[in-house]
Design an enzyme around this catalytic site. Structure first.
Site, PDB file in Angstrom:
ATOM      1  N   ASN A 289       0.809  -1.219   0.000  1.00  0.00           N
ATOM      2  CA  ASN A 289       0.000   0.000   0.000  1.00  0.00           C
ATOM      3  C   ASN A 289       0.846   1.276   0.000  1.00  0.00           C
ATOM      4  OD1 ASN A 289      -2.478   1.198  -0.080  1.00  0.00           O
ATOM      5  ND2 ASN A 289      -2.861   1.075   2.125  1.00  0.00           N
TER       6      ASN A 289
ATOM      7  N   TYR B 141      -7.751   8.093  13.922  1.00  0.00           N
ATOM      8  CA  TYR B 141      -7.377   7.097  12.919  1.00  0.00           C
ATOM      9  C   TYR B 141      -8.633   6.510  12.258  1.00  0.00           C
ATOM     10  CZ  TYR B 141      -6.692   2.471  11.137  1.00  0.00           C
ATOM     11  OH  TYR B 141      -6.758   1.372  10.340  1.00  0.00           O
TER      12      TYR B 141
ATOM     13  N   HIS C 239      -3.880   1.500  16.255  1.00  0.00           N
ATOM     14  CA  HIS C 239      -2.981   1.899  15.174  1.00  0.00           C
ATOM     15  C   HIS C 239      -1.651   2.446  15.685  1.00  0.00           C
ATOM     16  CE1 HIS C 239      -2.554   2.781  10.784  1.00  0.00           C
ATOM     17  NE2 HIS C 239      -3.290   1.697  10.769  1.00  0.00           N
TER      18      HIS C 239
ATOM     19  N   GLU D  95     -10.185 -10.034   8.543  1.00  0.00           N
ATOM     20  CA  GLU D  95     -10.590  -8.650   8.238  1.00  0.00           C
ATOM     21  C   GLU D  95     -11.076  -8.611   6.792  1.00  0.00           C
ATOM     22  OE1 GLU D  95      -7.319  -5.871   8.231  1.00  0.00           O
ATOM     23  OE2 GLU D  95      -8.647  -4.179   8.606  1.00  0.00           O
TER      24      GLU D  95
HETATM   25  C1  GCO Z   1      -6.159  -2.349   9.365  1.00  0.00           C
HETATM   26  C2  GCO Z   1      -5.020  -1.443   9.122  1.00  0.00           C
HETATM   27  C3  GCO Z   1      -5.100  -0.645   7.876  1.00  0.00           C
HETATM   28  C4  GCO Z   1      -3.782   0.078   7.627  1.00  0.00           C
HETATM   29  C5  GCO Z   1      -3.430   0.087   6.196  1.00  0.00           C
HETATM   30  C6  GCO Z   1      -2.101   0.702   5.935  1.00  0.00           C
HETATM   31  O1  GCO Z   1      -6.328  -2.751  10.496  1.00  0.00           O
HETATM   32  O2  GCO Z   1      -6.835  -2.687   8.404  1.00  0.00           O
HETATM   33  O3  GCO Z   1      -4.645  -0.781  10.281  1.00  0.00           O
HETATM   34  O4  GCO Z   1      -6.214   0.146   7.837  1.00  0.00           O
HETATM   35  O5  GCO Z   1      -3.845   1.382   8.102  1.00  0.00           O
HETATM   36  O6  GCO Z   1      -3.448  -1.215   5.744  1.00  0.00           O
HETATM   37  O7  GCO Z   1      -1.725   0.532   4.608  1.00  0.00           O
HETATM   38 MG    MG Z   2      -4.846  -2.265  11.808  1.00  0.00          MG
END
Ligand code: GCO
Ligand code: MG
Length: 407
Positions: free
Chosen positions: A37, A159, A216, A343
Site C-alpha cells: 500500500n 485514525y 494503530h 478482516e
Molecule cells: C487495518 C489497518 C489498515 C492500515 C493500512 C495501511 O487494520 O486494516 O490498520 O487500515 O492502516 O493497511 O496501509
Molecule cells: Mg490495523
C-alpha cells in the site's frame, strides 16, 4: 514443467493493485498479489528487474525451493518490498499447483477445518452516534464481528475516521497526490474518551457482537497498559496494535495489567518478526497478510507456530490487498485449525469483480471459499489496460505541537 514468462500489472479501480501473472509451458498460469500500500511501484519494479528474469526456466512446482532461492539469494533479507514480491510469486505458484492437481489450494494445505470463515467489517463514524449507525448497518447485514473507530471530541481527526457524518471511510489512501495530509493526534483526549465510547457500543449492541478496536500503534507502553485495563468491561474481541510493533517488550507490560486479547502483526513481514511474541504468548491473534509476509509458504509456518501457542489468525485484509491475496487468505482460513477471524472490506465494486472474477462468496458475515482449482480467482488482462498507476498516500500524524507521531 517450466515457467516461460511472467508479467506485472499495476493499477485497478481506485487502487494500485500489483498483479503478477506467471505463465508455464503447459498453458497453466498462476496469479499473485504484490500490492504494498502506497509504495506499489517498488515491489513491481523488484519483480520486473530481478525476480522475473530468474523465474523464467524454473519448474513452478518447486514452490518451496523457489521461495528459498529468492529469500536466501537476496542476501539482504526481509523488508516488505522484497517479501511482497516473493509473496506474489509464491501465491502464483500455489495457484499453478492447485490447477495442476485440479484441487482448490485449501485441499493442498490439509482440507477444510470449517465451512465459512468469520470476517469483521470496519464500522466508522465522525462521532459516536455516527459510528453506532455504521455498526447497526453491518449488524443488519449479518456481520458477527465489527471493528469500531470514531472521532474524538476536540480532536480534528482520529485514525480511520471520516471528516463528515455519514461518510463511510473504507479506504484511507488519498489519491490526490503523493504528499501526505497531516492528521493531528492527542493521546490524552483519546484515552479519556474511547473506553466510555466502547462501553456505550457494548450496551447498545449487547453481549453477542464481537467488537474489535484498532489503536494503530499510537500509544506508549504504559498508556496502552492503562487503556487495555480501562476497556476490560467492554469484553473486546481484540485490541489491535496498541503500541508500535517494533517494541515487542511493550506487550509484556500490557499483559501484566490486562487480559484483553491483543492482535498485532499487519506490518510484519517474516516469522522472525513474531516468533518471540508467539512463543512467549504475548499476543492472541497474529495479523500478518499473505502478501506482506511473503506468501502462503511462510505464512503457513507462522500459522503452525501460532497454533502451538494458542494464538489464532486474524489476517490483515485492508482494501489495499487485491482479491488475489484475499483468495489466498480464504484458503488458509478454510484450513487453519487455529483460525480466528478475517478482516474483510467489501471490495465488491462491479469494476473490481470484473477485473478479478471469482467464486469466493461473502454472505452473512462469513467468507465461503471457492472450490475452483488453485486460488479460485482470475484476472482479466483486457480490463487491466484501463487502469493506470495513480500516486497516493496515507496521512502522516503529528501531535498538536508538531511532533511526528505514528500513523
Ligand atoms: C487495518 C489497518 C489498515 C492500515 C493500512 C495501511 O487494520 O486494516 O490498520 O487500515 O492502516 O493497511 O496501509
Ligand atoms: Mg490495523
Amino acid at each position: 514443467m517450466k515457467i516461460t514468462d511472467a508479467k506485472v500489472f499495476v493499477g485497478g479501480p481506485k487502487k494500485n493493485y500489483v498483479t503478477l501473472k506467471i505463465m508455464t509451458d503447459q498453458g497453466i498460469y498462476g496469479l499473485g498479489d504484490a500490492t504494498l500500500n502506497n509504495r506499489e511501484t517498488l515491489p513491481a519494479q523488484y519483480l520486473q528487474d530481478y525476480l522475473v528474469p530468474n523465474l523464467i526456466g524454473m519448474d513452478p512446482r518447486n514452490s518451496e525451493d523457489i521461495w528459498q532461492y529468492f529469500y536466501r539469494g537476496a542476501y539482504f533479507r526481509r523488508g516488505p518490498i522484497a517479501t511482497a514480491a516473493f509473496g506474489a510469486i509464491d501465491m502464483a505458484l500455489w495457484d499453478i499447483k492447485g490447477k495442476l492437481a485440479n484441487l482448490p489450494v485449501y485441499q493442498l494445505l490439509g482440507g477444510k477445518s470449517r465451512e465459512g470463515a468469520m470476517v469483521y467489517a470496519h464500522a466508522t463514524g465522525a462521532d459516536l452516534e455516527d459510528l453506532m449507525d455504521s455498526v447497526a448497518f453491518y449488524v443488519e447485514q449479518g456481520y458477527k464481528a465489527v471493528r469500531v473507530q470514531c472521532g474524538i471530541p476536540g480532536m480534528p481527526k482520529g485514525y480511520a475516521v471520516p471528516e463528515a457524518k455519514g461518510d463511510n471511510l473504507n479506504h484511507i489512501t488519498d489519491y490526490t497526490g503523493i504528499r501526505p495530509k497531516v492528521e493531528v493526534w492527542d493521546t490524552d483526549r483519546y484515552m479519556r474518551y474511547m473506553p466510555g465510547a466502547l462501553e456505550r457500543i457494548r450496551e447498545r449492541f449487547g453481549p453477542e457482537l464481537k467488537i474489535l478496536h484498532d489503536v494503530h500503534h499510537r500509544l506508549l507502553p504504559r498508556e496502552a497498559a492503562a487503556f487495555a485495563r480501562a476497556v476490560e468491561p467492554v469484553d473486546l474481541y481484540w485490541l489491535e496494535d496498541p503500541t508500535p510493533a517494533e517494541d515487542q517488550d511493550a506487550l509484556r507490560l500490557i499483559r501484566q495489567h490486562s487480559t484483553v486479547p491483543i492482535a498485532i502483526g499487519e506490518v510484519f513481514n517474516s516469522i522472525y518478526d513474531c516468533n518471540r511474541l508467539i512463543e512467549q504468548e504475548l499476543i492472541d491473534f497474529i495479523r500478518v497478510a499473505v502478501t506482506y509476509a511473503g506468501g502462503i509458504t511462510p505464512v503457513r509456518r507462522i500459522v503452525d507456530l501460532a497454533g502451538l501457542h494458542h494464538v489464532r489468525t486474524g489476517f490483515h485484509g485492508a482494501p489495499s490487498h487485491s482479491p488475489i491475496c484475499m483468495a489466498a487468505q480464504a484458503h488458509l482460513n478454510a484450513w487453519a485449525p487455529n483460525f480466528g477471524v478475517q478482516e474483510y472490506l467489501v471490495l465488491g465494486t462491479p469494476e473490481c469483480d470484473a477485473l478479478f472474477p471469482s467464486e469466493h462468496r461473502m454472505e452473512n458475515g462469513m467468507v465461503w471459499v471457492s472450490d475452483a482449482p488453485g486460488l479460485g480467482v482470475d484476472f482479466d488482462e483486457s480490463k487491466a489496460a484501463r487502469y493506470d498507476y495513480v500516486p497516493g498516500s496515507h496521512p502522516v500524524v503529528r501531535l498538536e505541537d508538531g511532533t511526528m507521531w505514528n500513523y
